[in-house]
Design an enzyme around this catalytic site. Structure first.
Site, PDB file in Angstrom:
ATOM      1  N   HIS A 112       0.851  -1.194   0.000  1.00 21.59           N
ATOM      2  CA  HIS A 112       0.000   0.000   0.000  1.00 21.59           C
ATOM      3  C   HIS A 112       0.885   1.242   0.000  1.00 21.59           C
ATOM      4  O   HIS A 112       1.871   1.303   0.746  1.00 21.59           O
ATOM      5  CB  HIS A 112      -0.918  -0.010   1.225  1.00 21.59           C
ATOM      6  CG  HIS A 112      -1.882   1.130   1.237  1.00 21.59           C
ATOM      7  ND1 HIS A 112      -3.020   1.153   0.469  1.00 21.59           N
ATOM      8  CD2 HIS A 112      -1.849   2.313   1.905  1.00 21.59           C
ATOM      9  CE1 HIS A 112      -3.650   2.297   0.657  1.00 21.59           C
ATOM     10  NE2 HIS A 112      -2.969   3.011   1.524  1.00 21.59           N
ATOM     11  N   SER A 139       3.920   0.498   2.653  1.00 22.70           N
ATOM     12  CA  SER A 139       3.792  -0.557   3.658  1.00 22.70           C
ATOM     13  C   SER A 139       3.471  -1.887   3.002  1.00 22.70           C
ATOM     14  O   SER A 139       2.631  -1.942   2.092  1.00 22.70           O
ATOM     15  CB  SER A 139       2.617  -0.250   4.607  1.00 22.70           C
ATOM     16  OG  SER A 139       2.684   1.052   5.129  1.00 22.70           O
TER      17      SER A 139
HETATM   18  C1  GAR Z   1       1.282   0.664  -6.148  1.00 28.15           C
HETATM   19  O1  GAR Z   1       1.665   1.968  -5.808  1.00 28.15           O
HETATM   20  C2  GAR Z   1       0.597  -0.010  -4.978  1.00 28.15           C
HETATM   21  O2  GAR Z   1       1.126   0.368  -3.735  1.00 28.15           O
HETATM   22  C3  GAR Z   1      -0.810   0.468  -5.142  1.00 28.15           C
HETATM   23  O3  GAR Z   1      -1.041   0.407  -6.514  1.00 28.15           O
HETATM   24  C4  GAR Z   1       0.172   0.686  -7.208  1.00 28.15           C
HETATM   25  C5  GAR Z   1       0.379  -0.374  -8.262  1.00 28.15           C
HETATM   26  O4  GAR Z   1       1.486  -0.044  -9.058  1.00 28.15           O
HETATM   27  N1  GAR Z   1      -1.744  -0.342  -4.407  1.00 28.15           N
HETATM   28  C6  GAR Z   1      -2.794   0.154  -3.787  1.00 28.15           C
HETATM   29  O5  GAR Z   1      -3.104   1.330  -3.807  1.00 28.15           O
HETATM   30  C7  GAR Z   1      -3.621  -0.874  -3.057  1.00 28.15           C
HETATM   31  N2  GAR Z   1      -4.549  -0.242  -2.180  1.00 28.15           N
HETATM   32  P1  GAR Z   1       2.120  -1.131 -10.015  1.00 28.15           P
HETATM   33  O6  GAR Z   1       0.969  -1.733 -10.829  1.00 28.15           O
HETATM   34  O7  GAR Z   1       3.061  -0.341 -10.882  1.00 28.15           O
HETATM   35  O8  GAR Z   1       2.812  -2.166  -9.172  1.00 28.15           O
END
Ligand code: GAR
Length: 216
Positions: A112, A139
């Site tokens: 997150h 986190s």
């Molecule tokens: C990341 O920043 C992750 O922490 C967030 O989505 C993004 C995915 O990026 N997750 C959340 O917000 C979950 N509540 P990615 O597809 O480039 O890994």
């Protein structure tokens, strides 16, 4: 040598965290093996990253199911076909039902983009700036039925700088995500990390409420 820990990764989008996991875990001697990547969106760019790495992919379009329970039941069936010891949520933008979370109790991790318990939910970088926070970060936590509320495993903390915008902060946080998620997955795969009765345990000792803290 022991068999590697089978991992299934769930994504909805770009999959940069998936890429960090692929890069960290590929190769002989890795404690974990990504068996499959499953997306609820057919256009998730992360699917191409998985295919390029020779990893099985599946798409389960949530809009084709009658509701959350039906989708989650289908998702469980799809995941369990790969017999994972660990399921990793990497930008999987769906709220999961209680039944799903209980099914993977102790073997479901999420990342997150905030220092939980601050800024649960969406739009975390803008909210951290608007709140005047001195620090921000990301986190990794075990998933429980409380949204973004499960026991913390590891947090990366960074200072908010005067010229940070939500976009700049997002980029800085993303870099940290790509460090701490592979670390947590390795800990789990090596048998060092588990969910105990009252929190996350690393090497047999209860982790602090913040999880393991990394300051950069
Ligand atoms: C990341 O920043 C992750 O922490 C967030 O989505 C993004 C995915 O990026 N997750 C959340 O917000 C979950 N509540 P990615 O597809 O480039 O890994």
């Amino acid at each position: 040598m022991a068999e590697p820990c089978n991992v299934v990764v769930l994504i909805s989008g770009s999959g940069s965290n998936l890429q960090a996991l692929i890069d960290d875990l590929h190769g002989a001697g890795s404690p974990a093996r990504i068996r499959a990547v499953i997306s609820n969106r057919a256009d998730a760019a992360g699917l191409s990253r998985a295919r390029a790495a020779g990893i099985d992919t599946r798409v389960l379009d949530h809009t084709r199911y009658a509701g959350r329970e039906a989708f989650d039941a289908a998702l469980i069936a799809e995941i369990d076909a790969f017999e994972p010891q660990l399921v990793v949520l990497a930008g999987f933008m769906r709220i999961l039902s209680g039944g799903f979370v209980r099914h993977y109790q102790g073997r479901l991790l999420n990342i997150h983009p905030s220092l939980l318990p601050r800024h649960k939910g969406l739009d975390t970088h803008r909210r951290a700036l608007e709140a005047g926070d001195a620090e921000h970060g990301c986190s990794v936590h075990f998933v429980t039925e409380e949204l973004d509320g499960g026991p913390l495993v590891v947090q990366a903390v960074l200072p908010i700088e005067a010229d940070d915008t939500p976009e700049r902060l997002a980029t800085r946080v993303h870099h940290r995500e790509h460090l701490i998620y592979p670390l947590a997955v390795r800990w789990f795969a090596e048998g060092r990390l588990r969910l105990g009765a009252d929190g996350a345990m690393l090497d047999g000792a209860k982790l602090p409420a913040t999880g393991h803290l990394i300051r950069t």
